[in-house]
Design an enzyme around this catalytic site. Structure first.
Site, PDB file in Angstrom:
ATOM      1  N   GLU A  80       0.780  -1.234   0.000  1.00 47.41           N
ATOM      2  CA  GLU A  80       0.000   0.000   0.000  1.00 47.41           C
ATOM      3  C   GLU A  80       0.813   1.287   0.000  1.00 47.41           C
ATOM      4  O   GLU A  80       0.312   2.323  -0.426  1.00 47.41           O
ATOM      5  CB  GLU A  80      -0.931  -0.003   1.229  1.00 47.41           C
ATOM      6  CG  GLU A  80      -1.979  -1.098   1.226  1.00 47.41           C
ATOM      7  CD  GLU A  80      -2.929  -0.952   0.044  1.00 47.41           C
ATOM      8  OE1 GLU A  80      -3.434   0.168  -0.184  1.00 47.41           O
ATOM      9  OE2 GLU A  80      -3.150  -1.958  -0.662  1.00 47.41           O
ATOM     10  N   SER A 390     -48.194 -32.728  36.282  1.00 51.56           N
ATOM     11  CA  SER A 390     -47.814 -33.345  37.560  1.00 51.56           C
ATOM     12  C   SER A 390     -46.382 -33.060  37.984  1.00 51.56           C
ATOM     13  O   SER A 390     -46.031 -33.253  39.147  1.00 51.56           O
ATOM     14  CB  SER A 390     -48.035 -34.860  37.485  1.00 51.56           C
ATOM     15  OG  SER A 390     -49.407 -35.157  37.395  1.00 51.56           O
TER      16      SER A 390
END
Length: 749
Positions: A80, A390
């Site tokens: 770059e 239950s």
């Protein structure tokens, strides 16, 4: 003529730089140390090594320059900005070229130094693509160059730049493309990442430099980077790495999910993410209102997505895998595989000694319905409960014991219609059980009889049952006579204010919906001898210091263990429940002791089919709740072999298989003995008749009458074959409401 125009334009622009520069320099500019780019948050399992999720607007993990190998830094400079270590941060030729292109209609971008690129990526007001931006970018780059060293600028740059595949910053890129930290990259791998920066993703004019998309250009760009490194003396010279011989072959293929911004969300761990977010809010790590935001406390809506936290959860990967493998439909060999498509299962398992949720399966992702927890719709209505049937009787039994009702106290068991009601209370169609009107609480629990539990609830008060469930860990309960079902926060409500209206005496045998998570938390309190630990998913939270790279502790688990139920009460409940696994053929491997209870609830009032089925149970080390019900519309739960579902079949299969896998290798721990508290004469049942005379038959001596045997206090239906078979009794009443489609008459059935 063009040259003259360009020269004049360049003169005007350069003259303007002085004005723009003076203005920009006279304005306070926020420098990199004050800017923390958004980072993804990483969630780990309890082992603190296994990543279970990673979420964020940007998949980024900050690193310091000393964590980035020098050859990786050089690769980026070669790709770059080869003059990076020589210039003052600005490429003036690039600015002039941008001015010319602006007039001629060419590329407005122009060349930019690494410092300029960092400025453009870090500052929101430099995102546009104009000449004015180029000038501001250059001024800021020059100021950055004055304030920071080249290594510092390189560090900031490599933490913000985009590398494609959702990876922001060099660390995320190294993980995404090579599955390793940036510190472990080799020179050839660093060059691959450097080559991506120019264009990591395809555009309308070029396919970019991702090797999975454009391998030819990606390799050409890689060669350009390597050649640049050699030319600059960064490779192939004494004291530097050798030039790589070939393009690396270890690059990972792109995949959906993976370590990215949504990794884990679309998996069963997605619900864990949701709970972590809630707990961060509850612990004050983040805030809900803008006015409360500080540097240390971001908005909860942004905390996970941009905060960059490192979060250690309570989830045990082995146990979580067992829950998913056992209960998830699409898992090959699971208990749900091949069953009718309307069925859904949920599993929650908790370490009772500390409240850590070690396994959680409530669905296949974090964006759909959570079948194990609470859900909020667009109107704000809360849903998610399932009628426990239950299985809820464990709380009723504990409340009875607390009220001085002994396990051997006797209660009426024959079906009846309560005064001033229109519904009949029965025992799953068994209007006259073997114990008649002289059923002990022990037998009533093991045979899952509803009538005795209705009487118990009526006598001690429905508020006592609701309060016992609340103390154990049930936080939310839904009434079933409204559309939609209305939720009640038990943590903020006095049980006396919600009983017997809307929660009537049928609460004693489990009509009113609760969540699987809450039920598991309640069961965990029993497993821990009555000491409550709030169920939680968050173990620790860390946030990275952007300057040092070190992780600072933001939160650590703080247990608040409280005795909420007397140990003697729990010991007596457990003494009954530990006999239950054998009765439903779900004992654990190697003789490991466990306590359990099943539960079912009818599809609708008067139906023989069931709409909810449960198996809950525990050892001293682990408490687990399993629910099986419907995915969407409430339909009969019929197994693929044609049997009606009950707690003892599919939920029991899931519970047993999960518990065996989760506890494999753990020591076997027994339960304490029963305390035998309470008054044996405190029930409303008949006094048992005296034993019948023993009749001696040939070859069959000392076998008393079966009917009388079951009435004897010492009769154990699990060890004595003459005792009646115990099992799961679906809760039913003739006017019952549909828990998922409520609205029937009455307040409790």
């Amino acid at each position: 003529m063009n040259l003259l125009i360009a020269a004049f334009a360049t003169f005007i622009m350069l003259a303007g730089i002085g004005v723009v520069g003076f203005t920009y320099y006279s304005t306070k500019v926020v420098l990199p140390d004050e800017i923390i780019p958004p980072q993804a948050t990483t969630l780990y399992a309890f082992d603190n090594k296994t990543i279970i999720a990673k979420v964020g607007d940007q998949n980024r993990t900050l690193v310091t320059i000393d964590q980035i190998p020098e050859y990786v830094q050089h690769a980026v400079a070669a790709a770059e900005d080869r003059n990076f270590y020589r210039h003052s941060g600005v490429d003036y030729k690039g600015i002039a070229r941008a001015g010319w292109n602006n007039l001629s209609g060419g590329d407005k971008q122009g060349a930019s130094t690494i410092t300029q690129q960092y400025a453009r990526n870090a500052y929101d007001n430099l995102k546009d693509d104009t000449y004015a931006r180029k000038v501001k970018e250059a001024i800021l780059a020059s100021k950055l160059n004055d304030e920071y060293s080249k290594p510092q600028i390189m560090q900031h740059y490599l933490n913000v730049i985009y590398f494609g595949r959702g990876a922001y910053g060099i660390e995320a890129a190294a993980q995404t493309y090579f599955g390793k930290s940036v510190s472990k990259l080799q020179p050839d791998e660093g060059a691959v990442l450097a080559a991506l920066i120019k264009q990591p993703e395809p555009s309308s004019t070029h396919q970019g430099y991702d090797p999975a998309i454009n391998p030819t250009d990606a390799q050409d760009r890689w060669n350009y980077v390597i050649d640049g490194m050699v030319k600059e003396g960064w490779l192939g010279v004494p004291g530097k790495p050798e030039r790589p011989a070939a393009y690396p072959k270890t690059i990972k293929a792109p995949k959906k999910g993976g370590i990215g911004v949504d990794f884990g969300v679309d998996t069963p761990y997605g619900n864990v993410i949701n709970y972590v977010r809630e707990e961060m809010r509850d612990k004050g790590i983040c805030v809900e209102k803008d006015a409360q935001v500080t540097d240390a406390k971001p908005l909860c809506s942004q905390a996970l997505m941009a905060g960059g936290y490192r979060i250690r959860t309570t989830v045990d990967t082995k146990m979580q895998a067992a829950a998913v493998a056992t209960a998830q439909r699409k898992s090959k060999g699971s208990e749900l595989a091949g069953q009718p498509s309307n069925m859904m299962a949920a599993v929650v398992s908790i370490d009772p000694t500390n409240g850590r949720v070690v396994a959680y399966y409530g669905g296949d992702n974090g964006t759909g319905t959570d079948y194990a927890g609470k859900n909020t719709d667009s109107t704000g209505a809360i849903s998610g409960g399932h009628s426990p049937g239950s299985s809820f009787k464990i709380y009723t039994l504990a409340a009875a014991l607390k009220a001085n009702k002994a396990l051997e106290s006797r209660w009426k068991g024959k079906a009846f219609t309560p005064k001033d009601t229109e519904f009949k209370v029965s025992n799953a169609g068994d209007d006259n059980p073997d114990c008649g009107n002289s059923c002990t609480l022990r037998v009533s629990t093991l045979k899952s009889l509803n009538v005795p539990f209705y009487y118990v609830t009526e006598e001690i008060g429905a508020d006592k049952v609701v309060d016992m469930a609340k103390q154990a860990g049930v936080t939310t309960m839904w009434r079933t006579d409204t559309i939609p079902a209305k939720s009640y926060d038990l943590t903020k409500t006095d049980p006396k204010d919600i009983t017997p209206e809307p929660f009537f005496n049928v609460v004693g045998y489990g009509q009113y919906p609760i969540t699987v998570l809450d039920h598991a938390n309640g069961v965990a309190t029993f497993a821990n001898g009555g000491v409550y630990n709030k169920a939680h998913f968050l173990y620790s939270v860390e946030k990275q210091n952007p300057n040092t790279g070190k992780w600072d502790k933001v939160y650590s688990e703080k247990l608040d263990s409280k005795r909420r139920i007397d140990k003697s009460v729990v010991d007596d409940v457990t003494s009954v429940l530990k006999d239950y696994p054998a009765s439903v053929h779900h004992t654990l491997d190697d003789g490991r002791k466990a306590a359990s209870k099943t539960g079912t609830w009818e599809l609708k009032g008067g139906s023989e089919d069931n709409g909810d089925a449960w198996m809950i149970g525990y050892t001293p080390q682990l408490a687990t709740a399993v629910w099986v019900g419907n995915v969407k519309d409430r339909k009969p739960l019929i197994l693929k072999d044609g049997r009606r579902i009950s707690g003892g079949n599919l939920p029991g299969d899931i519970w047993e298989r999960f518990m065996n896998e989760a506890l494999k290798g753990k020591p076997k721990v027994d339960f304490p003995p029963a305390a035998n508290i309470g008054d044996k004469d405190s029930g409303n049942g008949d006094v048992p008749p005296p034993p019948s005379p023993v009749t001696i038959f040939p070859n069959q001596q000392n076998q008393p009458n079966q009917q009388n045997q079951q009435n004897q206090p010492g009769c154990n239906p699990l060890t004595d074959p003459l005792c009646p078979r115990v099992g799961d009794n679906p809760g039913r009443n003739q006017n019952g409401n549909n828990p998922d489609n409520p609205g029937g008459p009455g307040t409790g059935g």
